[in-house]
Design an enzyme around this catalytic site. Structure first.
Site, PDB file in Angstrom:
ATOM      1  N   GLY A  13     -12.307   6.986  -4.036  1.00  0.00           N
ATOM      2  CA  GLY A  13     -10.952   6.960  -3.886  1.00  0.00           C
ATOM      3  C   GLY A  13      -9.905   6.725  -5.094  1.00  0.00           C
ATOM      4  N   LYS A  37     -20.344   8.274  -0.818  1.00  0.00           N
ATOM      5  CA  LYS A  37     -21.178   8.750   0.274  1.00  0.00           C
ATOM      6  C   LYS A  37     -21.216   9.951   1.027  1.00  0.00           C
ATOM      7  CE  LYS A  37     -19.225   5.747   3.790  1.00  0.00           C
ATOM      8  NZ  LYS A  37     -19.195   4.634   4.556  1.00  0.00           N
ATOM      9  N   ALA A  48      -3.516   9.599   2.318  1.00  0.00           N
ATOM     10  CA  ALA A  48      -2.062   8.707   2.363  1.00  0.00           C
ATOM     11  C   ALA A  48      -0.905   9.782   2.316  1.00  0.00           C
ATOM     12  CB  ALA A  48      -2.091   7.970   0.886  1.00  0.00           C
ATOM     13  N   GLY A  50       2.965   8.701   2.776  1.00  0.00           N
ATOM     14  CA  GLY A  50       4.009   7.946   2.430  1.00  0.00           C
ATOM     15  C   GLY A  50       4.438   8.222   0.975  1.00  0.00           C
ATOM     16  N   GLU A 116      10.678   2.949   3.144  1.00  0.00           N
ATOM     17  CA  GLU A 116       9.929   2.659   4.325  1.00  0.00           C
ATOM     18  C   GLU A 116      10.203   1.173   4.739  1.00  0.00           C
ATOM     19  OE1 GLU A 116       5.927   3.465   2.561  1.00  0.00           O
ATOM     20  OE2 GLU A 116       5.896   5.466   3.450  1.00  0.00           O
ATOM     21  N   HIS A 232      -1.104   0.723  11.862  1.00  0.00           N
ATOM     22  CA  HIS A 232       0.027   1.615  11.708  1.00  0.00           C
ATOM     23  C   HIS A 232       0.649   1.642  13.249  1.00  0.00           C
ATOM     24  CE1 HIS A 232       2.681   4.668  10.487  1.00  0.00           C
ATOM     25  NE2 HIS A 232       2.361   4.361   9.307  1.00  0.00           N
ATOM     26  N   ARG A 278       5.908  -3.217   9.933  1.00  0.00           N
ATOM     27  CA  ARG A 278       4.948  -2.703  10.834  1.00  0.00           C
ATOM     28  C   ARG A 278       4.580  -3.293  11.942  1.00  0.00           C
ATOM     29  NH1 ARG A 278       1.369   0.908   6.467  1.00  0.00           N
ATOM     30  NH2 ARG A 278       3.121   2.293   6.293  1.00  0.00           N
ATOM     31  N   HIS A 340      -5.088   0.499  10.579  1.00  0.00           N
ATOM     32  CA  HIS A 340      -4.656   1.203   9.443  1.00  0.00           C
ATOM     33  C   HIS A 340      -4.972   1.005   8.258  1.00  0.00           C
ATOM     34  CE1 HIS A 340      -2.244   4.176   7.465  1.00  0.00           C
ATOM     35  NE2 HIS A 340      -1.401   3.082   6.997  1.00  0.00           N
ATOM     36  N   GLU A 364      -8.678  -1.288  -1.618  1.00  0.00           N
ATOM     37  CA  GLU A 364      -8.400  -1.932  -0.260  1.00  0.00           C
ATOM     38  C   GLU A 364      -9.677  -2.918   0.277  1.00  0.00           C
ATOM     39  OE1 GLU A 364      -7.411   0.962   2.668  1.00  0.00           O
ATOM     40  OE2 GLU A 364      -7.968  -0.355   4.299  1.00  0.00           O
ATOM     41  N   ARG A 375       0.560  -6.392   4.780  1.00  0.00           N
ATOM     42  CA  ARG A 375       0.859  -5.652   3.742  1.00  0.00           C
ATOM     43  C   ARG A 375       2.333  -4.797   3.637  1.00  0.00           C
ATOM     44  NH1 ARG A 375      -0.767   0.467   2.463  1.00  0.00           N
ATOM     45  NH2 ARG A 375      -0.336   0.749   4.784  1.00  0.00           N
ATOM     46  N   SER A 380      -0.374  -0.427  -1.351  1.00  0.00           N
ATOM     47  CA  SER A 380      -1.669  -0.440  -1.638  1.00  0.00           C
ATOM     48  C   SER A 380      -2.377   0.685  -2.634  1.00  0.00           C
ATOM     49  CB  SER A 380      -2.393   0.034  -0.349  1.00  0.00           C
ATOM     50  OG  SER A 380      -1.917   0.907   0.410  1.00  0.00           O
TER      51      SER A 380
HETATM   52  C1  LIG Z   1      -3.700   8.027   6.832  1.00  0.00           C
HETATM   53  C2  LIG Z   1      -3.345   6.817   6.021  1.00  0.00           C
HETATM   54  C3  LIG Z   1      -2.093   6.867   5.390  1.00  0.00           C
HETATM   55  C4  LIG Z   1      -1.856   6.022   4.087  1.00  0.00           C
HETATM   56  N1  LIG Z   1      -0.705   6.156   3.445  1.00  0.00           N
HETATM   57  C5  LIG Z   1      -0.583   5.226   2.629  1.00  0.00           C
HETATM   58  C6  LIG Z   1       0.811   5.495   1.614  1.00  0.00           C
HETATM   59  O1  LIG Z   1       1.778   6.230   1.964  1.00  0.00           O
HETATM   60  N2  LIG Z   1       0.922   4.504   0.558  1.00  0.00           N
HETATM   61  C7  LIG Z   1      -0.160   3.647   0.360  1.00  0.00           C
HETATM   62  O2  LIG Z   1       0.286   2.802  -0.556  1.00  0.00           O
HETATM   63  N3  LIG Z   1      -1.234   3.588   1.042  1.00  0.00           N
HETATM   64  C8  LIG Z   1      -1.449   4.265   1.983  1.00  0.00           C
HETATM   65  N4  LIG Z   1      -2.659   3.964   2.876  1.00  0.00           N
HETATM   66  C9  LIG Z   1      -3.454   3.376   2.227  1.00  0.00           C
HETATM   67  C10 LIG Z   1      -4.374   3.700   1.192  1.00  0.00           C
HETATM   68  O3  LIG Z   1      -4.283   5.170   1.283  1.00  0.00           O
HETATM   69  C11 LIG Z   1      -5.833   3.140   0.919  1.00  0.00           C
HETATM   70  O4  LIG Z   1      -5.480   1.543   1.045  1.00  0.00           O
HETATM   71  C12 LIG Z   1      -6.242   3.433  -0.408  1.00  0.00           C
HETATM   72  O5  LIG Z   1      -6.251   4.752  -0.601  1.00  0.00           O
HETATM   73  C13 LIG Z   1      -7.562   2.824  -0.714  1.00  0.00           C
HETATM   74  O6  LIG Z   1      -8.125   3.401  -1.868  1.00  0.00           O
HETATM   75  P1  LIG Z   1      -9.575   3.069  -2.372  1.00  0.00           P
HETATM   76  O7  LIG Z   1      -9.746   3.642  -3.497  1.00  0.00           O
HETATM   77  O8  LIG Z   1      -9.723   1.315  -2.210  1.00  0.00           O
HETATM   78  O9  LIG Z   1     -10.499   3.437  -1.060  1.00  0.00           O
HETATM   79  P2  LIG Z   1     -10.547   4.720  -0.413  1.00  0.00           P
HETATM   80  O10 LIG Z   1      -9.646   5.839  -0.773  1.00  0.00           O
HETATM   81  O11 LIG Z   1     -10.900   4.730   1.073  1.00  0.00           O
HETATM   82  O12 LIG Z   1     -12.189   5.283  -1.015  1.00  0.00           O
HETATM   83  C14 LIG Z   1     -13.195   4.611  -0.607  1.00  0.00           C
HETATM   84  C15 LIG Z   1     -14.503   5.593  -1.450  1.00  0.00           C
HETATM   85  O13 LIG Z   1     -15.682   4.587  -1.177  1.00  0.00           O
HETATM   86  C16 LIG Z   1     -16.848   5.568  -0.717  1.00  0.00           C
HETATM   87  N5  LIG Z   1     -17.663   4.684  -0.039  1.00  0.00           N
HETATM   88  C17 LIG Z   1     -17.387   3.828   0.742  1.00  0.00           C
HETATM   89  N6  LIG Z   1     -18.468   3.144   1.248  1.00  0.00           N
HETATM   90  C18 LIG Z   1     -19.743   3.723   0.414  1.00  0.00           C
HETATM   91  C19 LIG Z   1     -21.030   3.547   0.339  1.00  0.00           C
HETATM   92  N7  LIG Z   1     -21.680   2.762   1.032  1.00  0.00           N
HETATM   93  N8  LIG Z   1     -21.751   4.112  -0.473  1.00  0.00           N
HETATM   94  C20 LIG Z   1     -20.914   5.022  -1.650  1.00  0.00           C
HETATM   95  N9  LIG Z   1     -19.508   5.321  -1.436  1.00  0.00           N
HETATM   96  C21 LIG Z   1     -19.046   4.789  -0.367  1.00  0.00           C
HETATM   97  C22 LIG Z   1     -15.915   6.709   0.239  1.00  0.00           C
HETATM   98  O14 LIG Z   1     -16.694   7.671   0.532  1.00  0.00           O
HETATM   99  C23 LIG Z   1     -14.794   6.900  -0.546  1.00  0.00           C
HETATM  100  O15 LIG Z   1     -14.746   7.506  -1.688  1.00  0.00           O
HETATM  101  C24 LIG Z   1      -2.910   5.048   3.808  1.00  0.00           C
HETATM  102  C25 LIG Z   1      -4.131   5.332   4.323  1.00  0.00           C
HETATM  103  C26 LIG Z   1      -4.425   6.048   5.525  1.00  0.00           C
HETATM  104  C27 LIG Z   1      -5.654   5.867   6.019  1.00  0.00           C
END
Ligand SMILES: Cc1cc2nc3c(=O)[nH]c(=O)nc-3n(C[C@H](O)[C@H](O)[C@H](O)COP(=O)(O)OP(=O)(O)OC[C@H]3O[C@@H](n4cnc5c(N)ncnc54)[C@H](O)[C@@H]3O)c2cc1C
Length: 523
Positions: A13, A37, A48, A50, A116, A232, A278, A340, A364, A375, A380
């Protein structure tokens, strides 16, 4: 097979990909292995909508964004961390722009800053209503160009190898060959996202099963503030729509919430009405649903904005709703609150460092102190960007003193292929339901105790299954999900007050003293 790498990044991510980019720039001679994974783009980041919060315009000030974040965090933020992340936001946003990201602009060429809930100013940079998709794609395109980063899709981390609070690497299931690899690294970084799949209704994609938090917990990392799970308020309610979020930006542009009968209700709950934080909007909907017995409420933008505005500002939502025969330019959208965002997580510093040596957690999965008890919207993605940058700086500094230490291979023991997939789906279903009903938006001691009894039984069963049968991804996820569910329940039981997004009817007031909840194995 055995692998060795300088840095093992788990997750693709915003946090994992940005870390690969920053790290590659700082230490171009070191090897980085990035595993994920599912396919690369399968992440919450991709979904995401917003945008990313950042003080951008002269009418806004860092102090305003800091104040809004602290108010949302309800006494549990770490102010130093809040300041550092928020004041760094413009630099990190510029990094994205340099990579090629084109945030939406107004006709005069200025960025179109959205507003927001909980934000006192317009400060959300966005790419229409599909910010995450664009961010993820730009990051993927740029990471693929790096010579020292190797990417492995469909590699699922099963467990970390850690001894005496020192991490050596991870065991990883290669889903194509069904082999469990042993990957030794100088540093292992978890960027595995949240855990929304613990709940029956969630906006999160299927990958969000809390793997990183559960693995870190087993390795000895302190887990903090897990009772704070943000719901959410508005997820599309439709039998065939899987986890589709209706962005808060819609309410920012004037959409109102009504009962199925068309009665507005938010004025009864908060002076900011639809733009209240929220948790307040989610609780208000929950309360209206409990009163009426309905299974959803309505969100109406159609009667507030003209169709062209709606289509140009919210093209993703417009098209997706149309697939379910809902024309948001003509009729209100049926919505329910859904799990959420995981506000708590692995206790880390701003650079992702934990109490376990060589183990870092960002995004996250981490709890840095930015969010406190709740939050603030769009903080995030920003946290993921800043913390990956800080993590890269820390990792690159100590690089000469770090060593790769090999560790023993995975022992499959007498595990046999599973013939009872139904056990996994049944247990998963059971957890998601009781978490929703007993550990959801509004909690009571009785419900939490019931949930604890159930999760203990299920954990025994799942652990037995884990050791008896050959490892597969669903089983890894179920075990992690159950572990994180227990952490949430135990954390919620220990908080004898209502604060932020944790609301317990038996303790409706806030204590004078604010304290974080921390858990370390064994509890
Ligand atoms: C629908 C939605 C809308 C959102 N809108 C917003 C927004 O507008 N603004 C904002 O700031 N935040 C928003 N958020 C929150 C934000 O998107 C997330 O908090 C942020 O993207 C998290 O990023 P990350 O890199 O930590 O994790 P993620 O983007 O979730 O990535 C996690 C990664 O880890 C991998 N993974 C997990 N477990 C394993 C494992 N065991 N082995 C190998 N790989 C694994 C997954 O496959 C993925 O690639 C939103 C979230 C959602 C669901």
């Amino acid at each position: 097979m055995k692998f060795k790498t300088d840095f093992l990044i788990i997750g693709s991510g915003i946090s994992g990909l940005s870390l690969a980019l920053y790290l590659s720039k700082l230490v171009p001679d070191n090897k980085i292995l990035l595993i994920t994974k599912e396919a690369l783009q399968d992440s919450s980041t991709f979904h995401a909508q917003g945008g990313i919060a950042c003080v951008w315009d002269d009418t806004d000030k860092f102090e305003n964004h800091i104040k809004d974040t602290l108010i949302a965090g309800d006494g549990l933020c770490d102010e130093a961390v809040v300041r550092k992340i928020i004041t760094q936001a413009p630099d990190r946003i510029n990094d994205l722009i340099e990579l090629g990201l084109e945030f939406t602009k107004k006709e005069n060429g200025d960025y179109d800053l959205g507003k927001e809930g909980g934000h006192s100013e317009r400060r959300i940079l966005h790419v229409n209503d599909q910010t995450g998709k664009s961010v993820e794609q730009i990051l993927i395109d740029n990471v693929k160009k790096l010579n020292n980063v190797e990417i492995k899709e469909y590699w699922c981390a099963v467990n970390l190898y850690a001894e005496n609070f020192k991490c050596y690497g991870a065991y990883v299931l290669d889903q194509e060959s069904d082999e469990i690899h042993n990957i030794a690294a100088k540093a292992t970084i978890l960027a595995t996202g949240g855990a929304g799949k613990i709940y029956l209704y969630t906006t999160n994609p299927d990958i969000s099963s809390g793997d990183g938090i559960a693995m870190a917990y087993r390795a000895g990392v302190i887990i903090a503030n897990m009772e704070f799970y943000q719901f959410h308020p508005t997820c599309l309610y439709h039998p065939y729509a899987k986890s589709f979020l209706i962005t808060e930006a819609l309410r920012g542009e004037g959409a109102v919430l009504t009962t199925i009968g068309g009665k507005e209700f938010m004025h009864n709950y908060h002076p900011s009405k639809e733009l209240a934080p929220r948790d307040i909007v989610s609780r208000a909907i929950d309360s209206e649903l409990k009163k009426s017995g309905d299974d959803h409420v309505l969100l109406d933008i159609a009667s507030k904005k003209d169709p062209n505005f709606i289509k140009s500002h919210f093209p993703g939502i417009y098209e997706n709703c149309l697939k379910f025969n809902i024309d948001i330019t003509k009729e209100p959208i049926p919505v329910v609150p859904s799990a959420h965002y995981c506000v708590g997580g692995c206790l880390t510093k701003i650079d992702g460092s934990t109490k376990v040596k060589n183990l870092y957690v960002i995004g996250e999965s981490a709890c840095t102190g930015l969010h406190g008890a709740n939050r603030l919207a769009s903080n995030s993605l920003l946290e993921g960007l800043v913390c990956s940058y800080e993590c890269a700086k820390t990792l690159s500094k100590g690089i000469k003193d770090r060593k790769i230490n090999e560790f023993k291979e995975w022992e499959p023991g007498n595990a046999v292929p599973s013939t009872e997939a139904v056990i996994i789906s049944q247990n998963w279903d059971e957890i998601r339901r009781f978490m929703w009903n007993y550990v959801g938006i509004v909690r009571t001691d009785l419900r939490l105790q019931r949930a604890k009894k159930r999760i203990n039984l299920l954990l025994d069963e799942i652990n037995q299954y884990y050791w008896d049968f050959k490892i597969e991804k669903n089983l890894v996820e179920l075990r992690n999900l159950a572990t994180v569910a227990k952490i949430i329940i135990v954390s919620a039981i220990s908080r004898k007050e209502s604060r932020g997004i944790h609301y317990n009817l038996d303790y409706p007031n806030k204590s004078e003293m604010s304290r974080p909840t921390t858990l370390r194995r064994p509890w």
